[in-house]
Enzyme design. Structure first.
Site, PDB file in Angstrom:
ATOM      1  N   ASP A 178       0.836  -0.981   0.105  1.00 50.05           N
ATOM      2  CA  ASP A 178      -0.054  -0.053   0.135  1.00 50.05           C
ATOM      3  C   ASP A 178       0.739   1.236  -0.097  1.00 50.05           C
ATOM      4  O   ASP A 178       0.692   2.275  -0.985  1.00 50.05           O
ATOM      5  CB  ASP A 178      -0.981   0.056   1.167  1.00 50.05           C
ATOM      6  CG  ASP A 178      -2.308  -0.714   1.188  1.00 50.05           C
ATOM      7  OD1 ASP A 178      -2.762  -0.561  -0.151  1.00 50.05           O
ATOM      8  OD2 ASP A 178      -2.744  -1.363   2.043  1.00 50.05           O
ATOM      9  N   GLU A 188      -6.151   6.477   0.590  1.00 39.50           N
ATOM     10  CA  GLU A 188      -6.402   5.607   1.647  1.00 39.50           C
ATOM     11  C   GLU A 188      -5.436   5.956   2.546  1.00 39.50           C
ATOM     12  O   GLU A 188      -5.589   5.808   3.867  1.00 39.50           O
ATOM     13  CB  GLU A 188      -6.699   4.328   1.114  1.00 39.50           C
ATOM     14  CG  GLU A 188      -7.055   3.357   2.461  1.00 39.50           C
ATOM     15  CD  GLU A 188      -7.331   1.938   1.926  1.00 39.50           C
ATOM     16  OE1 GLU A 188      -8.238   1.570   2.681  1.00 39.50           O
ATOM     17  OE2 GLU A 188      -6.815   1.377   1.011  1.00 39.50           O
ATOM     18  N   ASP A 198      -6.935   4.205  -4.268  1.00 38.21           N
ATOM     19  CA  ASP A 198      -6.745   3.038  -3.520  1.00 38.21           C
ATOM     20  C   ASP A 198      -5.676   2.286  -3.804  1.00 38.21           C
ATOM     21  O   ASP A 198      -5.762   1.732  -4.886  1.00 38.21           O
ATOM     22  CB  ASP A 198      -7.929   2.175  -3.288  1.00 38.21           C
ATOM     23  CG  ASP A 198      -7.936   1.370  -2.257  1.00 38.21           C
ATOM     24  OD1 ASP A 198      -6.817   0.952  -1.749  1.00 38.21           O
ATOM     25  OD2 ASP A 198      -9.104   0.548  -1.753  1.00 38.21           O
ATOM     26  N   ILE A 250      -3.801  -0.469  -3.088  1.00 38.61           N
ATOM     27  CA  ILE A 250      -4.111  -2.047  -2.994  1.00 38.61           C
ATOM     28  C   ILE A 250      -5.721  -2.115  -2.656  1.00 38.61           C
ATOM     29  O   ILE A 250      -5.693  -2.153  -1.414  1.00 38.61           O
ATOM     30  CB  ILE A 250      -3.188  -2.859  -2.279  1.00 38.61           C
ATOM     31  CG1 ILE A 250      -1.620  -2.578  -2.881  1.00 38.61           C
ATOM     32  CG2 ILE A 250      -3.656  -4.252  -2.213  1.00 38.61           C
ATOM     33  CD1 ILE A 250      -0.800  -3.453  -2.019  1.00 38.61           C
ATOM     34  N   ASP A 251      -6.534  -2.254  -3.540  1.00 43.07           N
ATOM     35  CA  ASP A 251      -8.084  -2.808  -3.171  1.00 43.07           C
ATOM     36  C   ASP A 251      -8.121  -4.183  -3.214  1.00 43.07           C
ATOM     37  O   ASP A 251      -7.696  -4.668  -4.135  1.00 43.07           O
ATOM     38  CB  ASP A 251      -8.860  -1.980  -3.955  1.00 43.07           C
ATOM     39  CG  ASP A 251     -10.337  -2.195  -3.732  1.00 43.07           C
ATOM     40  OD1 ASP A 251     -10.536  -2.217  -2.494  1.00 43.07           O
ATOM     41  OD2 ASP A 251     -11.154  -2.133  -4.531  1.00 43.07           O
ATOM     42  N   THR A 281      -7.562  -6.268  -0.009  1.00 42.66           N
ATOM     43  CA  THR A 281      -6.479  -6.721   0.896  1.00 42.66           C
ATOM     44  C   THR A 281      -6.303  -8.093   1.002  1.00 42.66           C
ATOM     45  O   THR A 281      -5.184  -8.822   0.990  1.00 42.66           O
ATOM     46  CB  THR A 281      -6.584  -6.022   2.148  1.00 42.66           C
ATOM     47  OG1 THR A 281      -6.546  -4.668   2.160  1.00 42.66           O
ATOM     48  CG2 THR A 281      -5.537  -6.590   3.214  1.00 42.66           C
ATOM     49  N   ASP A 288     -12.772   3.590  -3.131  1.00 41.61           N
ATOM     50  CA  ASP A 288     -13.163   1.870  -2.983  1.00 41.61           C
ATOM     51  C   ASP A 288     -14.033   2.075  -4.430  1.00 41.61           C
ATOM     52  O   ASP A 288     -14.432   0.761  -4.822  1.00 41.61           O
ATOM     53  CB  ASP A 288     -13.856   1.461  -2.120  1.00 41.61           C
ATOM     54  CG  ASP A 288     -12.962   1.070  -0.925  1.00 41.61           C
ATOM     55  OD1 ASP A 288     -11.838   0.877  -1.159  1.00 41.61           O
ATOM     56  OD2 ASP A 288     -13.499   1.180   0.183  1.00 41.61           O
TER      57      ASP A 288
END
Length: 347
Positions: A47, A70, A134, A136-137, A139, A288
């Site tokens: 991230d 984020e 975002d 890394i969407d 996780t 998101d």
């Protein structure tokens, strides 16, 4: 009006570079867990590194930017997380060789633009334009070595105008297994009013020619395939099941993590994506949905909340004026909205 061609070029470079970084982090999950003594640390490192790489790429090509992202650097500035900082710097150096702790932290904090619901307006009375990210969407998909996405969008007048959605493990072959990382992955680029384009996600040389995609509308007689999260906690799947019963014949659902769901529906691999609220107070985060929403809309899908309201990205970090998400070709979208109302789910 913004120079969209310039924004697209910057977004494409940024997301392709960040996708390369996150792929490398995902390949080193076990090593990073051992270094940091933390099972969730690889996605944290990914991230931070991805956000820094994207902020740097955008500012290099566009100058100073406004970004609502984020992540913030607070955790990495804590001496207790020195190992995470070192690992994030090393990850960013995959595409940013001269990255240092200071430059990485500063780049991450490019994403600290105002997140409040009382977002200021410009002199014209319009909300300011900004990027939302975002890094890394998805996780849990990332940690499993499965699907995740790198999600970047430029918001103008409260709606996404440019989007770059990196799906590093998603094959462009519909028959490829979704629980296996693809060697090339898929990258989707969209501009409001100009369509959506697909190219390989591993195109770090930035030479691949984007291919325009446009999905057909859904016929009422067609069986419906829903796209939903692998994790049941992200959406009320019991409500989705009731809606599906109203729609008639069904095909197997496509279960996948992250905003990859928007891409899967946009390209016609699944027919609809529903995110039914799990509790009344929940507010979706803009990062998101912004990139995926534009990708799906420019492919020909209707993208609204469960009340059929357009998604409003002008109220800070949250989609404060919306509840739930419904994505589908127009005719099917109308049937889903009607089913939600008939079942009393639009509350």
């Amino acid at each position: 009006m913004a120079d969209y061609a310039r924004l697209v070029d910057a977004a494409r470079h940024a997301v392709a570079d960040a996708s390369a970084v996150t792929r490398q982090v995902q390949r080193e999950l076990d090593t990073l867990r051992a270094i940091t003594k933390d099972d969730r640390s690889p996605v944290t490192i990914g991230d931070f590194a991805a956000q820094a790489v994207i902020a740097r790429a955008l500012t290099q090509r566009l100058g100073p930017i406004r970004m609502v992202a984020e992540e913030t650097s607070d955790v990495l500035r804590d001496d207790a997380h020195a190992a995470h900082l070192d690992a994030a710097v090393a990850a960013a150096q995959e595409v940013w060789p001269e990255a240092s702790a200071d430059s990485l932290l500063a780049a991450i904090d490019t994403g600290r633009a105002d997140r409040s619901s009382a977002r200021p307006v410009t002199h014209s009375g319009a909300p300011p334009s900004f990027w939302t990210l975002d890094p890394i969407d998805g996780t849990k998909g990332f940690i499993r070595g499965h699907q995740y996405s790198v999600c970047l969008a430029f918001i103008e007048n409260g709606t996404p105008a440019v989007a770059a959605l990196g799906c590093p493990n998603l094959s462009r072959d519909f028959n490829a297994p979704l629980d296996r990382a693809d060697a090339q992955g898929s990258l989707y680029i969209a501009v409001r009013g100009d369509g959506v384009f697909e190219l390989p996600c591993d195109d770090t040389a930035h030479t691949a020619h984007p291919v325009h995609i446009q999905r057909l509308d859904h016929r009422d007689t067609d069986a419906v395939s829903i796209c939903e999260s692998v994790e049941s906690g992200h959406s009320d799947q019991s409500a989705t099941a009731l809606i599906m019963q109203r729609l008639g014949p069904a095909r197997d659902p496509v279960r996948i993590d992250s905003q990859c769901k928007y891409a899967v529906v946009a390209r016609g691999q699944a027919d609809a994506y529903l995110r039914m609220p799990t509790r009344k107070s929940y507010v979706e985060r803009i990062w998101d949905h912004a990139a995926g929403a534009l990708i799906a809309a420019e492919a020909g899908c209707a993208v609204t909340d469960i009340h059929s309201r357009q998604l409003d990205f002008s109220h800070g970090a949250g989609l404060e004026k919306n509840r739930g998400i419904v994505v589908a070709p127009p005719r099917l979208h109308g049937r889903i909205i009607a089913a939600i109302a008939e079942l009393g789910l639009a509350v």
